[in-house]
Design an enzyme around this catalytic site. Sequence first.
Site, PDB file in Angstrom:
ATOM      1  N   CYS A 215     -42.244 -28.686 -77.813  1.00 18.47           N
ATOM      2  CA  CYS A 215     -43.221 -27.545 -77.631  1.00 18.47           C
ATOM      3  C   CYS A 215     -42.543 -26.064 -77.652  1.00 18.47           C
ATOM      4  O   CYS A 215     -41.656 -25.831 -76.775  1.00 18.47           O
ATOM      5  CB  CYS A 215     -44.342 -27.671 -76.338  1.00 18.47           C
TER       6      CYS A 215
ATOM      7  N   THR B 159     -29.192 -29.102 -63.760  1.00 18.09           N
ATOM      8  CA  THR B 159     -29.846 -28.013 -64.093  1.00 18.09           C
ATOM      9  C   THR B 159     -29.979 -27.062 -63.390  1.00 18.09           C
ATOM     10  O   THR B 159     -29.613 -25.729 -63.473  1.00 18.09           O
ATOM     11  CB  THR B 159     -31.149 -28.194 -64.758  1.00 18.09           C
TER      12      THR B 159
ATOM     13  N   ARG C 281     -16.499 -40.206 -58.467  1.00 19.56           N
ATOM     14  CA  ARG C 281     -17.678 -40.620 -59.152  1.00 19.56           C
ATOM     15  C   ARG C 281     -17.387 -41.923 -59.950  1.00 19.56           C
ATOM     16  O   ARG C 281     -18.402 -42.676 -60.082  1.00 19.56           O
ATOM     17  CB  ARG C 281     -17.929 -39.761 -60.456  1.00 19.56           C
TER      18      ARG C 281
ATOM     19  N   CYS D  77     -46.873 -30.035 -80.502  1.00 20.16           N
ATOM     20  CA  CYS D  77     -47.666 -30.725 -79.747  1.00 20.16           C
ATOM     21  C   CYS D  77     -48.755 -31.399 -80.780  1.00 20.16           C
ATOM     22  O   CYS D  77     -48.993 -32.415 -80.573  1.00 20.16           O
ATOM     23  CB  CYS D  77     -48.468 -29.629 -78.803  1.00 20.16           C
TER      24      CYS D  77
ATOM     25  N   HIS E 130     -37.437 -29.036 -59.996  1.00 22.53           N
ATOM     26  CA  HIS E 130     -38.351 -29.644 -60.842  1.00 22.53           C
ATOM     27  C   HIS E 130     -38.354 -31.126 -60.585  1.00 22.53           C
ATOM     28  O   HIS E 130     -39.295 -31.923 -61.354  1.00 22.53           O
ATOM     29  CB  HIS E 130     -38.006 -29.135 -62.397  1.00 22.53           C
ATOM     30  N   GLU E 131     -37.433 -31.852 -59.824  1.00 26.91           N
ATOM     31  CA  GLU E 131     -37.433 -33.267 -59.876  1.00 26.91           C
ATOM     32  C   GLU E 131     -38.226 -33.670 -58.229  1.00 26.91           C
ATOM     33  O   GLU E 131     -37.602 -33.417 -57.202  1.00 26.91           O
ATOM     34  CB  GLU E 131     -36.259 -33.890 -59.625  1.00 26.91           C
TER      35      GLU E 131
ATOM     36  N   CYS F  78     -49.180 -26.121 -80.344  1.00 33.09           N
ATOM     37  CA  CYS F  78     -48.191 -25.499 -81.302  1.00 33.09           C
ATOM     38  C   CYS F  78     -47.991 -26.795 -82.509  1.00 33.09           C
ATOM     39  O   CYS F  78     -48.579 -27.830 -82.237  1.00 33.09           O
ATOM     40  CB  CYS F  78     -47.087 -25.290 -80.617  1.00 33.09           C
TER      41      CYS F  78
ATOM     42  N   HIS G  10     -26.670 -25.309 -62.807  1.00 31.70           N
ATOM     43  CA  HIS G  10     -26.101 -24.536 -64.163  1.00 31.70           C
ATOM     44  C   HIS G  10     -27.066 -23.240 -64.276  1.00 31.70           C
ATOM     45  O   HIS G  10     -26.670 -22.239 -64.399  1.00 31.70           O
ATOM     46  CB  HIS G  10     -26.832 -25.284 -65.423  1.00 31.70           C
TER      47      HIS G  10
ATOM     48  N   CYS H 108     -31.070 -30.971 -59.150  1.00 33.98           N
ATOM     49  CA  CYS H 108     -30.459 -31.595 -60.444  1.00 33.98           C
ATOM     50  C   CYS H 108     -29.370 -30.552 -60.983  1.00 33.98           C
ATOM     51  O   CYS H 108     -29.180 -29.331 -60.528  1.00 33.98           O
ATOM     52  CB  CYS H 108     -31.635 -31.324 -61.465  1.00 33.98           C
TER      53      CYS H 108
HETATM   54 ZN   LIG Z   1     -33.547 -32.353 -63.693  1.00 41.58          ZN
HETATM   55 ZN   LIG Z   2     -46.972 -26.936 -77.753  1.00 39.31          ZN
END
Ligand SMILES: [Zn+2]
Ligand SMILES: [Zn+2]
Length: 343
Positions: free
Chosen positions: A109, A44, A203, A101, A65-66, A98, A47, A42
């Site tokens: 969150c 991210t 692109r 949430c 994370h993907e 929290c 970065h 990603c």
């Molecule tokens: Zn991502």
């Molecule tokens: Zn939370």
Amino acid sequence: MKKEMTAVTFKDIATYEIGKRAVPEITRLDEVRVAVEAASICGTDVHLLNDPPGFIGTKGIVLGHECVGTVESVGEGVSGLKAGDRVVLEPNVACGYCHYCKTGVPNMCENDVILGVTADGVFAEYFVAPEKALTKIPQDLPADIAVFAEPVNCVMGAVNKIRLLPGETVLVLGAGPIGLYFVMLLKSNGAGKVIVSEPSEYRAKYALECGADVVINPIKEDLSQKVKELTQGLGADVTVDAVGVLSPDAIACTRRAGKIVLFGQNGAVTEKICQNDITRNGLTVYGNYIGLYSMTPTVKMLSSDLLPLEKIITHRLPLEDFGKGLEAMRKGEALEVVLYPQK
Ligand SMILES: [Zn+2]
Ligand SMILES: [Zn+2]
């Protein structure tokens, strides 16, 4: 079950390492261990590995994370998943107690743990996550489609806020993967004209393939003037900043009483804007951070074959070639880079 696996670890600013790590163990009742079928790099992640970083990660964690994967084993308290189920991951795990949430906005969150950013992620053969972070997908959904679930879920969160009317004109700033998801989703959601602003010819070509009607090169042409020409002098009904630094362009190109979605993230950049342009033109500006209860609709949408997502996979690599994929992304010579940890 083997004891060691290959993983990509975040070592320090701009430094990662590909090597062996212990296969993570289930230590809580609600946890699930997943074998990763496919994972994508990603923006991210890019970065996070930049110097200075545009996104702050925790040293020593497994990146990524993907992903899409298959459940390998489950903790004693897991009731909705079993070994063999295929799942996708929402990497932002909210605390549940929290203020946010408890008021229906867990994407805000205050104590969230982000797999692949602040806790071990998915650029590995296995990862462990709580059951609530996983969503079951159909057994026959191809991995090369399901791997998009996480970023598309985030874009779905923004699309849900815009409430586009059929036929409206949308301007998407930036045709990286996020910009392209917006093009595809808003087109399938009834957009009339989709205009894209993108300086890279590489692109721009993909933007047209994904359904954009016009691509403007903002370096060669006057973007706001060109957008006005395409919209009877008014400006776009809705503008999306898929990059994270283009709010001045968004303000200049959106019609009076129009909507702006700020989606891309880059914590290292601060842009100057003229606030009065928002006031005088009655603009509505939405900030969007990840999805909100949108993963189940996202899986339904991915299963319905509405979007030409596979078109934007430019690289399919074994996990060991993470560096190759990262470099291609940095140079702007890649869109979606998918890694296959089991191969
Ligand atoms: Zn991502
Ligand atoms: Zn939370």
